[in-house]
Write a protein that holds these residues in place. Structure first.
Motif, PDB file in Angstrom:
ATOM      1  N   TYR A   1       0.821  -1.206   0.000  1.00  0.00           N
ATOM      2  CA  TYR A   1       0.000   0.000   0.000  1.00  0.00           C
ATOM      3  C   TYR A   1       0.858   1.260   0.000  1.00  0.00           C
ATOM      4  O   TYR A   1       0.835   2.038   0.944  1.00  0.00           O
ATOM      5  CB  TYR A   1      -0.936   0.000   1.209  1.00  0.00           C
ATOM      6  CG  TYR A   1      -1.902  -1.158   1.193  1.00  0.00           C
ATOM      7  CD1 TYR A   1      -3.134  -1.044   0.558  1.00  0.00           C
ATOM      8  CD2 TYR A   1      -1.579  -2.372   1.795  1.00  0.00           C
ATOM      9  CE1 TYR A   1      -4.029  -2.110   0.525  1.00  0.00           C
ATOM     10  CE2 TYR A   1      -2.466  -3.443   1.764  1.00  0.00           C
ATOM     11  CZ  TYR A   1      -3.682  -3.306   1.123  1.00  0.00           C
ATOM     12  OH  TYR A   1      -4.554  -4.354   1.097  1.00  0.00           O
ATOM     13  N   PRO A   2       1.621   1.504  -1.089  1.00  0.00           N
ATOM     14  CA  PRO A   2       2.382   2.760  -1.148  1.00  0.00           C
ATOM     15  C   PRO A   2       1.425   3.938  -1.327  1.00  0.00           C
ATOM     16  O   PRO A   2       0.253   3.735  -1.671  1.00  0.00           O
ATOM     17  CB  PRO A   2       3.270   2.569  -2.388  1.00  0.00           C
ATOM     18  CG  PRO A   2       2.496   1.629  -3.254  1.00  0.00           C
ATOM     19  CD  PRO A   2       1.780   0.702  -2.295  1.00  0.00           C
ATOM     20  N   PRO A   3       1.887   5.170  -1.102  1.00  0.00           N
ATOM     21  CA  PRO A   3       1.005   6.332  -1.242  1.00  0.00           C
ATOM     22  C   PRO A   3       0.380   6.464  -2.637  1.00  0.00           C
ATOM     23  O   PRO A   3      -0.680   7.068  -2.782  1.00  0.00           O
ATOM     24  CB  PRO A   3       1.922   7.527  -0.948  1.00  0.00           C
ATOM     25  CG  PRO A   3       3.063   6.963  -0.186  1.00  0.00           C
ATOM     26  CD  PRO A   3       3.216   5.545  -0.637  1.00  0.00           C
ATOM     27  N   THR A   4       1.020   5.902  -3.641  1.00  0.00           N
ATOM     28  CA  THR A   4       0.524   6.035  -5.015  1.00  0.00           C
ATOM     29  C   THR A   4      -0.611   5.084  -5.343  1.00  0.00           C
ATOM     30  O   THR A   4      -1.236   5.203  -6.389  1.00  0.00           O
ATOM     31  CB  THR A   4       1.665   5.800  -6.016  1.00  0.00           C
ATOM     32  OG1 THR A   4       2.274   4.533  -5.735  1.00  0.00           O
ATOM     33  CG2 THR A   4       2.699   6.906  -5.925  1.00  0.00           C
TER      34      THR A   4
ATOM     35  N   LEU B   1      -4.871  10.898  -5.745  1.00  0.00           N
ATOM     36  CA  LEU B   1      -3.560  11.384  -6.170  1.00  0.00           C
ATOM     37  C   LEU B   1      -3.520  11.543  -7.688  1.00  0.00           C
ATOM     38  O   LEU B   1      -3.029  12.547  -8.203  1.00  0.00           O
ATOM     39  CB  LEU B   1      -2.465  10.412  -5.711  1.00  0.00           C
ATOM     40  CG  LEU B   1      -1.041  10.772  -6.095  1.00  0.00           C
ATOM     41  CD1 LEU B   1      -0.633  12.101  -5.475  1.00  0.00           C
ATOM     42  CD2 LEU B   1      -0.089   9.664  -5.662  1.00  0.00           C
TER      43      LEU B   1
ATOM     44  N   LYS C   1      -2.273   0.760  -4.689  1.00  0.00           N
ATOM     45  CA  LYS C   1      -2.071  -0.606  -4.205  1.00  0.00           C
ATOM     46  C   LYS C   1      -1.246  -1.363  -5.242  1.00  0.00           C
ATOM     47  O   LYS C   1      -1.438  -1.182  -6.446  1.00  0.00           O
ATOM     48  CB  LYS C   1      -3.402  -1.350  -4.056  1.00  0.00           C
ATOM     49  CG  LYS C   1      -4.349  -0.794  -3.037  1.00  0.00           C
ATOM     50  CD  LYS C   1      -5.625  -1.631  -3.023  1.00  0.00           C
ATOM     51  CE  LYS C   1      -6.700  -1.027  -2.172  1.00  0.00           C
ATOM     52  NZ  LYS C   1      -7.951  -1.802  -2.243  1.00  0.00           N
TER      53      LYS C   1
ATOM     54  N   ASN D   1      -3.934   5.277  -6.697  1.00  0.00           N
ATOM     55  CA  ASN D   1      -4.664   6.098  -5.736  1.00  0.00           C
ATOM     56  C   ASN D   1      -5.372   7.159  -6.575  1.00  0.00           C
ATOM     57  O   ASN D   1      -4.741   8.072  -7.093  1.00  0.00           O
ATOM     58  CB  ASN D   1      -3.679   6.727  -4.748  1.00  0.00           C
ATOM     59  CG  ASN D   1      -4.333   7.681  -3.785  1.00  0.00           C
ATOM     60  OD1 ASN D   1      -5.355   8.291  -4.077  1.00  0.00           O
ATOM     61  ND2 ASN D   1      -3.720   7.828  -2.624  1.00  0.00           N
TER      62      ASN D   1
END
Length: 109
Positions: A67-70, A93, A72, A90
């Motif tokens: 689950y990186p900020p960018t 984003l 899944k 995301n």
């Protein structure tokens, strides 16, 4: 506009409507001889539904969902051993990035 620096290893991306095909060269055979095959990567709209479907067709998760900020990210192994990468962006984003790009283009930048 200055030309883009060459990718190392070489990389190519082809956009065909809603589908993007990316190719990346492997610098040596070790990447294929250590249990990992070349990887196909797909951007998906619903990671959970896509994984359920892949598992029902005989695929297996190759590690946990990340689950990186960018968004899944997940890696699956097909029944034949091929690696398949999945990425669900995301959307908040992505929409912010698209709005920022549109604003830059309107300003002429």
């Amino acid at each position: 506009v200055a030309p883009e620096a060459p990718h190392n290893p070489p990389f190519a991306e082809v956009n065909a409507g809603p589908v993007t095909v990316s190719l990346k060269a492997s610098e040596n055979l070790a990447t294929c001889s250590t249990g990992y095959s070349p990887m196909l990567q797909f951007e998906v709209e619903d990671m959970d539904a896509t994984i359920v479907r892949a598992l029902s067709l005989g695929g297996a998760l190759d590690g946990p969902i990340k689950y990186p900020p960018t968004g899944k990210a997940a890696c699956l192994r097909a029944p034949g051993g091929q690696m398949i990468g999945l990425f669900e962006p995301n959307m908040d984003l992505k929409l912010m990035q698209e709005a920022s790009l549109a604003q830059q283009q309107r300003r002429g930048g």
